[in-house]
Design a protein around this motif. Structure first.
Motif, PDB file in Angstrom:
ATOM      1  N   VAL A 143      72.479 -27.980  38.161  1.00  0.00           N
ATOM      2  CA  VAL A 143      71.842 -27.411  37.852  1.00  0.00           C
ATOM      3  C   VAL A 143      71.337 -25.974  37.484  1.00  0.00           C
ATOM      4  O   VAL A 143      71.038 -25.393  38.756  1.00  0.00           O
ATOM      5  CB  VAL A 143      70.223 -28.152  37.960  1.00  0.00           C
ATOM      6  CG1 VAL A 143      69.116 -27.255  37.151  1.00  0.00           C
ATOM      7  CG2 VAL A 143      70.717 -29.704  37.224  1.00  0.00           C
ATOM      8  N   CYS A 145      68.906 -22.782  35.704  1.00  0.00           N
ATOM      9  CA  CYS A 145      68.197 -22.253  34.824  1.00  0.00           C
ATOM     10  C   CYS A 145      68.448 -21.376  33.795  1.00  0.00           C
ATOM     11  O   CYS A 145      68.119 -21.078  32.191  1.00  0.00           O
ATOM     12  CB  CYS A 145      66.440 -22.914  35.279  1.00  0.00           C
ATOM     13  SG  CYS A 145      66.470 -24.581  35.331  1.00  0.00           S
ATOM     14  N   TYR A 174      61.729 -19.255  32.798  1.00  0.00           N
ATOM     15  CA  TYR A 174      61.867 -19.644  33.599  1.00  0.00           C
ATOM     16  C   TYR A 174      60.893 -21.673  33.639  1.00  0.00           C
ATOM     17  O   TYR A 174      62.755 -22.660  33.572  1.00  0.00           O
ATOM     18  CB  TYR A 174      61.861 -19.741  35.110  1.00  0.00           C
ATOM     19  CG  TYR A 174      62.591 -19.990  36.591  1.00  0.00           C
ATOM     20  CD1 TYR A 174      64.353 -19.784  36.613  1.00  0.00           C
ATOM     21  CD2 TYR A 174      62.972 -21.221  36.750  1.00  0.00           C
ATOM     22  CE1 TYR A 174      65.576 -20.801  36.930  1.00  0.00           C
ATOM     23  CE2 TYR A 174      63.803 -21.956  37.782  1.00  0.00           C
ATOM     24  CZ  TYR A 174      64.651 -21.280  37.576  1.00  0.00           C
ATOM     25  OH  TYR A 174      66.211 -21.831  38.517  1.00  0.00           O
ATOM     26  N   CYS A 178      64.064 -23.964  32.027  1.00  0.00           N
ATOM     27  CA  CYS A 178      64.949 -25.353  32.587  1.00  0.00           C
ATOM     28  C   CYS A 178      64.847 -26.604  31.483  1.00  0.00           C
ATOM     29  O   CYS A 178      65.460 -27.312  32.139  1.00  0.00           O
ATOM     30  CB  CYS A 178      64.141 -25.590  34.071  1.00  0.00           C
ATOM     31  SG  CYS A 178      64.411 -24.787  35.750  1.00  0.00           S
ATOM     32  N   TRP A 182      67.488 -29.606  30.584  1.00  0.00           N
ATOM     33  CA  TRP A 182      67.504 -30.369  31.812  1.00  0.00           C
ATOM     34  C   TRP A 182      66.174 -31.325  32.203  1.00  0.00           C
ATOM     35  O   TRP A 182      66.119 -31.753  32.843  1.00  0.00           O
ATOM     36  CB  TRP A 182      68.034 -29.603  33.216  1.00  0.00           C
ATOM     37  CG  TRP A 182      68.965 -28.770  33.170  1.00  0.00           C
ATOM     38  CD1 TRP A 182      68.663 -27.222  33.463  1.00  0.00           C
ATOM     39  CD2 TRP A 182      70.278 -29.492  33.972  1.00  0.00           C
ATOM     40  NE1 TRP A 182      69.877 -27.097  33.358  1.00  0.00           N
ATOM     41  CE2 TRP A 182      70.632 -28.291  33.184  1.00  0.00           C
ATOM     42  CE3 TRP A 182      70.411 -30.398  33.364  1.00  0.00           C
ATOM     43  CZ2 TRP A 182      72.309 -28.004  33.917  1.00  0.00           C
ATOM     44  CZ3 TRP A 182      71.878 -30.180  33.832  1.00  0.00           C
ATOM     45  CH2 TRP A 182      72.625 -29.264  34.350  1.00  0.00           C
ATOM     46  N   LEU A 186      64.425 -33.204  35.163  1.00  0.00           N
ATOM     47  CA  LEU A 186      63.868 -32.362  36.309  1.00  0.00           C
ATOM     48  C   LEU A 186      62.995 -33.769  36.261  1.00  0.00           C
ATOM     49  O   LEU A 186      63.049 -33.587  37.919  1.00  0.00           O
ATOM     50  CB  LEU A 186      63.685 -31.403  35.250  1.00  0.00           C
ATOM     51  CG  LEU A 186      64.524 -30.146  35.129  1.00  0.00           C
ATOM     52  CD1 LEU A 186      63.078 -29.420  34.502  1.00  0.00           C
ATOM     53  CD2 LEU A 186      64.819 -29.707  36.402  1.00  0.00           C
ATOM     54  N   ASP A 363      70.808 -19.567  39.823  1.00  0.00           N
ATOM     55  CA  ASP A 363      69.599 -19.494  40.499  1.00  0.00           C
ATOM     56  C   ASP A 363      69.969 -20.286  41.904  1.00  0.00           C
ATOM     57  O   ASP A 363      68.678 -20.953  42.088  1.00  0.00           O
ATOM     58  CB  ASP A 363      68.524 -19.816  39.656  1.00  0.00           C
ATOM     59  CG  ASP A 363      69.274 -20.852  38.672  1.00  0.00           C
ATOM     60  OD1 ASP A 363      70.466 -21.918  38.605  1.00  0.00           O
ATOM     61  OD2 ASP A 363      67.652 -21.562  37.564  1.00  0.00           O
ATOM     62  N   PRO A 367      66.293 -24.116  41.316  1.00  0.00           N
ATOM     63  CA  PRO A 367      65.874 -25.193  40.018  1.00  0.00           C
ATOM     64  C   PRO A 367      65.107 -26.577  40.718  1.00  0.00           C
ATOM     65  O   PRO A 367      64.106 -27.207  39.844  1.00  0.00           O
ATOM     66  CB  PRO A 367      66.896 -25.588  39.356  1.00  0.00           C
ATOM     67  CG  PRO A 367      67.988 -24.503  39.240  1.00  0.00           C
ATOM     68  CD  PRO A 367      67.084 -24.003  40.877  1.00  0.00           C
ATOM     69  N   ASN A 370      61.846 -26.025  42.387  1.00  0.00           N
ATOM     70  CA  ASN A 370      60.913 -26.104  41.406  1.00  0.00           C
ATOM     71  C   ASN A 370      60.700 -27.911  40.976  1.00  0.00           C
ATOM     72  O   ASN A 370      59.248 -28.360  40.830  1.00  0.00           O
ATOM     73  CB  ASN A 370      60.953 -25.360  40.027  1.00  0.00           C
ATOM     74  CG  ASN A 370      60.361 -24.102  40.124  1.00  0.00           C
ATOM     75  OD1 ASN A 370      59.186 -23.954  40.672  1.00  0.00           O
ATOM     76  ND2 ASN A 370      61.711 -23.055  40.666  1.00  0.00           N
ATOM     77  N   ALA A 371      61.600 -28.465  40.800  1.00  0.00           N
ATOM     78  CA  ALA A 371      61.508 -29.613  40.253  1.00  0.00           C
ATOM     79  C   ALA A 371      61.085 -30.956  41.591  1.00  0.00           C
ATOM     80  O   ALA A 371      60.353 -31.757  41.113  1.00  0.00           O
ATOM     81  CB  ALA A 371      63.068 -30.377  40.017  1.00  0.00           C
ATOM     82  N   TRP A 414      55.105 -25.347  34.695  1.00  0.00           N
ATOM     83  CA  TRP A 414      55.900 -26.342  34.770  1.00  0.00           C
ATOM     84  C   TRP A 414      56.171 -27.486  34.055  1.00  0.00           C
ATOM     85  O   TRP A 414      54.661 -28.116  33.488  1.00  0.00           O
ATOM     86  CB  TRP A 414      55.921 -27.561  36.056  1.00  0.00           C
ATOM     87  CG  TRP A 414      57.342 -27.523  36.426  1.00  0.00           C
ATOM     88  CD1 TRP A 414      57.747 -29.047  37.022  1.00  0.00           C
ATOM     89  CD2 TRP A 414      58.561 -26.923  36.240  1.00  0.00           C
ATOM     90  NE1 TRP A 414      59.374 -29.229  36.915  1.00  0.00           N
ATOM     91  CE2 TRP A 414      59.635 -28.674  36.325  1.00  0.00           C
ATOM     92  CE3 TRP A 414      59.203 -25.905  36.928  1.00  0.00           C
ATOM     93  CZ2 TRP A 414      61.044 -28.050  36.643  1.00  0.00           C
ATOM     94  CZ3 TRP A 414      60.292 -25.862  36.605  1.00  0.00           C
ATOM     95  CH2 TRP A 414      61.422 -26.168  37.008  1.00  0.00           C
TER      96      TRP A 414
END
Length: 549
Positions: A143, A145, A174, A178, A182, A186, A363, A367, A370-371, A414
């Protein structure tokens, strides 16, 4: 033989957690391990990793469901490697899965590295298993983003510098990037999902039980696996522990305060080494030098060569915060300040930035970070709340607070709401004794987390490194710690203490103060900087493993 009603009851219990019948715990010692095809999962087909340093290392991709509630739906692949046991069959102890944290850091380096740091008579009895968590590194898909998110020069972290709008825009963008590509994956990148992937690996290995070593976020992964599948755990070691009940937002506040303490410890160490660094004999003078460099970079950023872009105040902060994870970085950090302030030499800064903070080709694990974190806790969504709350923290911990805040700001936007109930409750029911390691001065996973995990797992044994500050304290040459780990892996032996803390170990000595001389300017780029700027190997003494921001 299991009774049908027992199997049905177990399946219902697991389904309540979002699992499937194939995930149900074995009811007794004669339980049959489900074949991979029973869960819509693929098989492991091993081939050489073509690693010249470790020829025996084998690699494979394992197909697993995106959503374990729909085991025959869309699939992804997990990259797995193994270093097979070499002991006689009767002495082998099965697979040990390894995770260094992150969330999302690759574990493929670990089989060769960890097995090479314990006695061969113990290492040879295990199949050492590394893997890349879903959506990361060599797993498929990887992944990405925003491949340019970390490129220098980035906005100043300090909110009084007028950059909040820029950071809010970056963080919101961002999160949107994502979600745009995704959205199908995610929501299924939580710690629970990764724990279920571990059990898919177990099934594909044909093992009734696994052992586990995890550090940093890997302690959340391990304890979650143990909660979901307690009877499938043979041995478990958790190193540098995330508290099992704290929210990720509140965990960051603990980190801010501990990083402040570690920065002040660095300043005190550098002040004692004034004959080497000439930053003054008062720790306050060292702190002043840091902010003097930060102000100078605001006025005139310097080239990040050989990395692209320029080093401004944000890049300086990113270069220095890792000293809270590993004090072996302190000599280089002090050299950066000394060279800049006393000699107007920026080469040590460029070298340190390239070693510690320059971004990779994309990155990275961000990802997955954060996910995982944004999805499994409820985060504040109001910037005004963040601004006021974080200002209170910054008042007592100015070194790291706003750096950490902006790193996590995507959770404000998010697209998948965090779970109000938080992470899976950890009780330790049905688990064998778990061995816990924690340093009292760890900045990334503060000491409170180790104590809380010990309380959540009443059968566990907690080993505390009093005064220790490494993040992930094993394998730094401390025999008290490493021998305890080895004894547990050898035959399950545990420390004898029965209190909340079963054993204490002394800290590693602080590094000797040396001025880390950069290569001569004329040959730096060709002969020195490129090598010095290469990403640190996990076994490098200055490396930061399992970074949990």
């Amino acid at each position: 033989m299991r009774k049908v009603i027992a199997l049905f009851s177990a399946a219902v219990a697991v389904a309540a957690l979002g699992g499937t019948a194939a995930d149900a715990e074995p009811v007794g010692p004669d339980a049959v391990v489900a074949a991979p095809e029973d869960t819509g999962q693929g098989k492991l087909v091993w081939s050489s990793c073509n690693d010249p340093a470790t020829p025996a290392l084998q690699c494979a991709l394992l197909e697993v469901p995106v959503d374990y509630a729909d085991p025959h739906g869309r699939k992804i692949k997990i990259k797995v490697n193994r270093l097979p046991a070499t002991a006689p069959k009767e002495k082998q102890q099965g697979p040990i899965l390894l995770n260094p944290g992150g969330p999302g850091i690759s574990g493929l380096w670990m089989p060769a590295s960890i097995s090479g740091q314990i006695p061969a008579d113990v290492a040879s009895t295990y199949d050492w298993i590394g893997f890349d968590p879903r959506g990361t590194n060599g797993s498929e898909p990887h992944v990405v983003c925003d491949a340019h998110y970390f490129e220098a020069e980035r906005p100043d972290y300090q909110v009084d510098r007028g950059t909040s709008k820029a950071w809010l825009s970056k963080a919101a963008g961002y999160a949107a990037d994502c979600a745009a590509d995704w959205s199908w994956l995610l929501p299924h990148m939580t710690t629970v999902d990764s724990a279920r992937d571990m059990d898919s690996i177990r099934r594909a290995l044909g093992a009734r039980q696994i052992s586990f070593y995890g550090g940093s976020w890997g302690t959340s992964l391990g304890s979650t696996y143990g909660q979901l599948f307690p009877s499938r755990v043979k041995r478990m070691v958790l190193d540098s522990i995330v508290g099992p009940t704290i929210s990720w937002y509140d965990h960051n506040i603990l980190q801010d305060k501990e990083h402040q303490r570690r920065f002040e410890a660095f300043a005190a160490w550098a002040a004692k080494a004034d004959p080497v660094y000439h930053l003054g004999t008062d720790p306050a003078g060292v702190v002043k030098a840091y902010y003097q460099v930060q102000d100078a970079l605001r006025a005139e950023p310097v080239a990040a060569d050989p990395a692209p872009g320029r080093i401004g105040p944000a890049e300086l902060d990113d270069t220095f915060y890792g000293g809270g994870y590993n004090f072996l970085r302190w000599p280089r950090m002090a050299t950066v300040l000394s060279a800049f302030v006393n000699q107007h030499d920026t080469r040590p800064l460029s070298i340190a930035y390239n070693r510690y903070a320059a971004p990779g080709a994309d990155d990275g694990a961000f990802p997955a970070y954060n996910a995982t974190q944004c999805t499994e806790n409820a985060w504040p969504r109001d910037w005004e709340f963040w601004k006021k709350d974080q200002a209170k923290v910054n008042a007592v911990a100015p070194f790291y607070t706003y750096n950490n805040m902006w790193y996590n700001a995507a959770c404000m936007f998010w697209p998948y709401q965090g779970n109000p109930a938080g992470r899976l409750k950890i009780t330790g029911k049905g688990l064998p004794p778990v061995l816990l390691f924690q340093a009292t001065e760890d900045a990334a996973t503060p000491y409170e987390g180790g104590l809380a995990m010990r309380d959540a797992l009443p059968g566990s044994k907690l080993v505390v490194q009093t005064g220790g500050s490494f993040h992930e304290i094993l394998f730094h040459g401390n025999a008290c710690l490493d021998d305890t780990f080895t004894a547990y892996l050898r035959d399950g032996s545990l420390p004898k203490g029965n209190g909340r803390i079963a054993k204490t170990c002394a800290p590693n000595p602080e590094p000797d103060p040396v001025f880390v001389t950069p290569p001569p300017a004329a040959t730096a780029k060709a002969a020195g900087v490129a090598a010095d700027a290469a990403p640190l190997a996990p076994t490098d003494p200055e490396a930061v493993r399992g970074v949990l921001r």
